[in-house]
Design an enzyme around this catalytic site. Structure first.
Site, short mmCIF file in Angstrom:
data_model
loop_
_atom_site.label_atom_id
_atom_site.label_comp_id
_atom_site.label_asym_id
_atom_site.label_seq_id
_atom_site.Cartn_x
_atom_site.Cartn_y
_atom_site.Cartn_z
N LYS A 15 0.81 -1.22 0.00
CA LYS A 15 0.00 0.00 0.00
C LYS A 15 0.85 1.27 0.00
O LYS A 15 0.59 2.17 -0.77
CB LYS A 15 -0.88 0.08 1.26
CG LYS A 15 -2.04 -0.84 1.31
CD LYS A 15 -2.95 -0.49 2.50
CE LYS A 15 -2.27 -0.44 3.84
NZ LYS A 15 -1.70 -1.69 4.33
N ARG A 90 -9.20 2.68 9.25
CA ARG A 90 -8.72 1.35 9.61
C ARG A 90 -9.83 0.54 10.28
O ARG A 90 -9.64 -0.62 10.58
CB ARG A 90 -7.61 1.59 10.61
CG ARG A 90 -6.42 0.72 10.70
CD ARG A 90 -5.53 0.63 9.54
NE ARG A 90 -4.27 0.07 9.90
CZ ARG A 90 -3.09 0.57 9.55
NH1 ARG A 90 -3.03 1.65 8.82
NH2 ARG A 90 -1.98 -0.02 9.90
N ARG A 126 11.35 -6.44 4.77
CA ARG A 126 11.36 -5.01 5.07
C ARG A 126 12.02 -4.75 6.43
O ARG A 126 12.68 -3.74 6.63
CB ARG A 126 9.92 -4.47 5.05
CG ARG A 126 9.86 -2.96 5.20
CD ARG A 126 8.46 -2.43 4.95
NE ARG A 126 7.58 -2.63 6.09
CZ ARG A 126 6.29 -2.33 6.11
NH1 ARG A 126 5.72 -1.83 5.02
NH2 ARG A 126 5.55 -2.52 7.17
N ARG A 132 11.92 -1.02 10.73
CA ARG A 132 10.73 -0.48 11.38
C ARG A 132 10.47 -1.23 12.68
O ARG A 132 10.53 -2.46 12.71
CB ARG A 132 9.51 -0.65 10.45
CG ARG A 132 8.98 0.66 9.96
CD ARG A 132 7.86 0.44 9.00
NE ARG A 132 6.63 0.03 9.65
CZ ARG A 132 5.44 0.11 9.07
NH1 ARG A 132 5.34 0.60 7.86
NH2 ARG A 132 4.36 -0.29 9.70
N ARG A 143 -0.58 -7.54 13.63
CA ARG A 143 -1.12 -6.56 12.68
C ARG A 143 -2.00 -7.24 11.63
O ARG A 143 -3.00 -6.66 11.18
CB ARG A 143 0.04 -5.79 12.02
CG ARG A 143 0.60 -4.73 12.97
CD ARG A 143 2.03 -4.36 12.67
NE ARG A 143 2.23 -3.84 11.35
CZ ARG A 143 3.35 -4.01 10.64
NH1 ARG A 143 4.36 -4.69 11.13
NH2 ARG A 143 3.44 -3.49 9.45
#
Ligand code: AMP
Length: 185
Positions: A15, A90, A126, A132, A143
């Site tokens: 996204k 969300r 990632r 992150r 998540r």
């Protein structure tokens, strides 16, 4: 083509990358609540201190805080001609708040799809590249659960406005699929 675009899709579907590319191609702002919140955390603001723990756990920050940030951002003049929303709304309460705040807030919804194995492997990659705080296996699992429980129901909330796009493949291929869907709409 509507210039009020919302990106939906599970974490790791691409996204952020695609929303930024679409916003840049259409010359409209890319509004990512995740980025705004990470920025607040890294600057150590009051907001950042409030949300840091919740984000690190992979849970959703309170609706009041996020709705206030988005309201403020959408009131800036560069959002008059459209925007790409990424990571907001969300859940149902946020979607209602957006509808209340802006008439016809959303014209087109892009739903980026990828299967769960692909999502986890992308997020783990990632984690190595970007570091992150919420890209670790436990938080990733959380998540994904939060997405299924809270955010996935928005697909039926937005109904016919939703375009399902296959998020598997090269970044440019996925971008072309999204542009074709937006132009056709
Ligand atoms: P993202 O970059 O969109 O994956 O968001 C990273 C994290 O920021 C999420 O796991 C949440 O903790 C928080 N966050 C981002 N957007 C929202 C939102 N609309 N509502 C609540 N929490 C959010």
């Amino acid at each position: 083509m509507s210039r009020r675009i919302l990106f939906l899709g599970p974490p790791g579907a691409g996204k952020g990358t695609q929303a930024a590319m679409i916003a840049s191609a259409l010359h409209i702002p890319h509004i990512s609540t995740g980025e705004m919140l990470r920025d607040a955390v890294s600057r150590g603001t009051d907001l950042g201190k409030q949300v840091e723990g919740v984000m690190a756990a992979g849970d959703l920050v309170s609706d009041d805080l996020v709705v206030a940030i988005v309201d403020e951002r959408l009131s800036q003049s560069d959002a008059n001609c459209g925007y790409v929303l990424d990571g907001f709304p969300r859940n149902a309460a946020q979607a209602e708040a957006l509808n209340d705040a802006v008439i016809n807030a959303i014209g087109t919804v892009v739903l980026l799809k990828a299967d769960a194995d692909e999502l986890v492997s992308r997020l783990m990659k990632r984690a190595e590249q970007e570091g992150r705080a919420d890209d670790n296996e436990e938080t990733i699992r959380r998540r994904l659960q939060v997405y299924d429980a809270e955010t996935a129901p928005l697909v039926s909330f937005y109904g016919d406005a939703v375009h399902q796009i296959d998020g598997i493949g090269g970044i440019d291929d996925v971008f072309s699929r999204i542009m074709l869907a937006l132009v056709a709409f």
